[in-house]
Design a protein around this motif. Structure first.
Motif, mmCIF file in Angstrom:
data_model
loop_
_atom_site.group_PDB
_atom_site.id
_atom_site.type_symbol
_atom_site.label_atom_id
_atom_site.label_comp_id
_atom_site.label_asym_id
_atom_site.label_seq_id
_atom_site.Cartn_x
_atom_site.Cartn_y
_atom_site.Cartn_z
ATOM 1 N N SER A 90 11.035 -5.238 -1.414
ATOM 2 C CA SER A 90 9.728 -5.861 -1.279
ATOM 3 C C SER A 90 8.662 -4.783 -1.438
ATOM 4 N N ASP A 91 7.411 -5.117 -1.149
ATOM 5 C CA ASP A 91 6.340 -4.125 -1.172
ATOM 6 C C ASP A 91 5.240 -4.594 -0.234
ATOM 7 N N LEU A 92 4.154 -3.851 -0.191
ATOM 8 C CA LEU A 92 3.036 -4.181 0.693
ATOM 9 C C LEU A 92 1.799 -4.605 -0.091
ATOM 10 N N GLU A 93 2.005 -5.049 -1.336
ATOM 11 C CA GLU A 93 0.878 -5.474 -2.153
ATOM 12 C C GLU A 93 0.443 -6.897 -1.788
ATOM 13 N N LEU A 94 -0.861 -7.086 -1.685
ATOM 14 C CA LEU A 94 -1.397 -8.412 -1.405
ATOM 15 C C LEU A 94 -1.257 -9.293 -2.643
ATOM 16 N N LYS A 95 -0.903 -10.539 -2.432
ATOM 17 C CA LYS A 95 -0.721 -11.483 -3.534
ATOM 18 C C LYS A 95 -1.781 -12.571 -3.455
ATOM 19 N N PRO A 96 -2.352 -12.963 -4.603
ATOM 20 C CA PRO A 96 -3.369 -14.020 -4.596
ATOM 21 C C PRO A 96 -2.751 -15.379 -4.333
ATOM 22 N N LEU A 97 -3.568 -16.295 -3.843
ATOM 23 C CA LEU A 97 -3.079 -17.640 -3.553
ATOM 24 C C LEU A 97 -3.051 -18.513 -4.792
ATOM 25 N N TRP A 98 -3.614 -18.042 -5.892
ATOM 26 C CA TRP A 98 -3.614 -18.810 -7.130
ATOM 27 C C TRP A 98 -3.492 -17.867 -8.313
ATOM 28 N N SER A 99 -3.047 -18.410 -9.432
ATOM 29 C CA SER A 99 -2.837 -17.608 -10.628
ATOM 30 C C SER A 99 -4.165 -17.340 -11.315
ATOM 31 N N LYS A 133 -12.111 5.520 1.841
ATOM 32 C CA LYS A 133 -12.967 5.527 0.651
ATOM 33 C C LYS A 133 -12.567 6.631 -0.326
ATOM 34 N N LYS A 134 -11.900 7.654 0.154
ATOM 35 C CA LYS A 134 -11.371 8.698 -0.732
ATOM 36 C C LYS A 134 -10.107 8.232 -1.452
ATOM 37 N N PHE A 135 -9.314 7.410 -0.768
ATOM 38 C CA PHE A 135 -7.990 7.069 -1.285
ATOM 39 C C PHE A 135 -7.967 5.811 -2.150
ATOM 40 N N LEU A 136 -8.764 4.815 -1.830
ATOM 41 C CA LEU A 136 -8.699 3.560 -2.577
ATOM 42 C C LEU A 136 -8.979 3.728 -4.069
ATOM 43 N N PRO A 137 -9.984 4.531 -4.476
ATOM 44 C CA PRO A 137 -10.213 4.709 -5.917
ATOM 45 C C PRO A 137 -9.057 5.392 -6.640
ATOM 46 N N ALA A 138 -8.182 6.053 -5.896
ATOM 47 C CA ALA A 138 -7.038 6.742 -6.501
ATOM 48 C C ALA A 138 -5.804 5.839 -6.574
ATOM 49 N N ASN A 139 -6.024 4.520 -6.489
ATOM 50 C CA ASN A 139 -4.938 3.554 -6.634
ATOM 51 C C ASN A 139 -3.939 3.626 -5.478
ATOM 52 N N PHE A 140 -4.434 3.735 -4.258
ATOM 53 C CA PHE A 140 -3.600 3.753 -3.064
ATOM 54 C C PHE A 140 -3.614 2.387 -2.390
ATOM 55 N N THR A 141 -2.464 1.998 -1.877
ATOM 56 C CA THR A 141 -2.389 0.871 -0.957
ATOM 57 C C THR A 141 -2.573 1.418 0.452
ATOM 58 N N VAL A 142 -3.439 0.766 1.232
ATOM 59 C CA VAL A 142 -3.799 1.283 2.560
ATOM 60 C C VAL A 142 -3.253 0.352 3.633
#
Length: 424
Positions: A90-99, A133-142
């Motif tokens: 699995s992973d910790l990525e958020l998934k949208p409720l619609w396509s 704010k330092k990490f999110l632009p670097a493609n990090f999951t928080v």
């Protein structure tokens, strides 16, 4: 007739007596053979029982009774499912409720992913905001571990909806990590940052840091600490003074001596990181011959960074019931996927400031506060007990695992041979 009775019975008695003597003689003849068979059976029974006992004891030490079902083969547990449908990770990525078309556009963005996990309390909200704010632009999951139970007051931050929020009252980051960062859950992330909340990141760039870690082959690492930081426990974690001197020389060379381009590149490379520290004074001395932490192969628990493979090993090293993690930093080098003197290092060029603010435990129950309960003293007492327990478990595990001892002895002998063969 009565007088004739003795004469008719006497031969019968003699015959019976002779038969008994013959049987007795036969018994004595076969008795050694029977004794030999009995002895062999006893030896066989003892050996079999002893081997079974050893196997059972070993299995129980590796898999406690309450975990016995977990040793069942995975195929048996999943035999009710068609093989092609199984998704073991699995992973910790958020998934949208619609396509939406946004999903397809994220294919390139998801090519590389990294994870930042921080235990947080509301008192450190502004500092955590700066870190994220330092990490999110670097493609990090928080992932935020809310140890004070307060999550609602974080929802006003612009990035809050992009983070994973996990709430558990008065729990440490190792408690959270053991339960929510299982290797199968974080397997898509290249690097896992497990940081404290009181770190200043004014002089830190996640992108530059990862470039250095990858180029240097560091499986376990941490950014160096600013020399003015609070709570510095080991000299190896402090930003190298050589790196500062190198930066000054680089500036001079870059401004006035362009012809020394090769020297500039060498100094740039050498100034980025260090893997060992040299100490000539005090009880603990560190030299170039030192092979144990904290002289080399060491990072501290406040800001460790793990590769995917190193985290798999580290997660298994974390003890489920020892939540403060004391003593574990001295053993992390064994998870470095090879030589810890080479695969573990401190990055100097991207450094942080440790504020040394302790807030975990301050959200204790009011009943304890009314009775003068000192949470910091209790936490330190618990941590000390956990350190002793962890060391006892480690020593017992090493004593029982002869293969591990032999493997490490071979590795150590090989390393010493190489050091002896290498000219000074």
């Amino acid at each position: 007739m009565e007088h004739g009775l003795p004469s008719t019975t006497k031969p019968s008695l003699v015959k019976k007596r002779n038969n008994a003597q013959d049987v007795s003689k036969s018994w004595w003849r076969i008795k050694p053979f029977l004794a030999l068979i009995c002895t062999a059976l006893l030896i066989f029974w003892y050996k079999t029982t002893h081997i079974q006992f050893e196997d059972t004891d070993l299995e129980e030490s590796d898999y406690p009774i309450d975990m016995a079902k977990e040793s069942e083969p995975v195929d048996q547990k999943l035999k009710g499912l068609p093989r092609g449908i199984i998704q073991p990770r699995s992973d910790l990525e958020l998934k949208p409720l619609w396509s939406s078309s946004i999903l397809s556009s994220k294919g390139v963005e998801m090519a590389t992913r990294n994870l930042l996990a921080i235990p947080v309390g509301i008192k450190q909200k502004s500092n955590v905001d700066a870190i994220v704010k330092k990490f999110l632009p670097a493609n990090f999951t928080v992932v935020l571990f809310h140890y004070d139970g307060n999550m609602d007051q974080w929802l006003d931050l612009e990035w809050s909806s992009k983070a994973i929020h996990i709430v558990a009252q008065d729990q440490t980051k190792w408690w959270f990590a053991k339960r929510f960062l299982h290797p199968d859950v974080v397997s898509i992330y290249d690097y896992i940052f497990i940081w404290d909340e009181d770190l200043g990141v004014e002089n830190f760039s996640p992108e530059s840091y990862l470039e250095i870690v990858k180029s240097e082959g560091l499986e376990i690492s941490q950014p160096a600490l600013d020399s003015n930081s609070s709570g510095i426990h080991h000299k190896i974690t402090v930003r190298s003074s050589t790196e500062i001197f190198h930066r000054f020389i680089l500036f001079i060379l870059g401004e006035f001596f362009v012809c020394f381009h090769t020297l500039v590149l060498f100094l740039q490379h050498d100034a980025k990181k260090h893997r060992r520290v040299y100490i000539s004074k005090g009880n603990r001395k560190c030299s170039n011959a030192s092979v144990d932490p904290p002289c080399t192969g060491f990072v501290e628990g406040m800001a460790p960074v793990f590769s995917r493979a190193a985290w798999f090993c580290t997660w298994n090293l974390i003890q489920n019931d020892l939540v403060h993690g004391w003593g574990m930093d001295m053993k992390l080098g064994y998870c470095a996927q090879g030589d810890r003197t080479k695969n573990v290092g401190i990055v100097d060029s991207e450094y942080i400031f440790h504020q040394g603010i302790q807030t975990l435990g301050e959200s204790g129950h009011s009943e304890k506060k009314r009775h003068g309960h000192d949470s910091r003293t209790s936490i330190r007492r618990q941590s000390t007990w956990e350190l002793q327990t962890f060391e006892e478990r480690w020593n017992k595990a090493v004593e029982q695992d002869k293969n591990w001892i032999q493997s490490n002895n071979r590795r150590l002998r090989h390393k010493r041979t190489q050091e002896t063969a290498t000219p000074a």
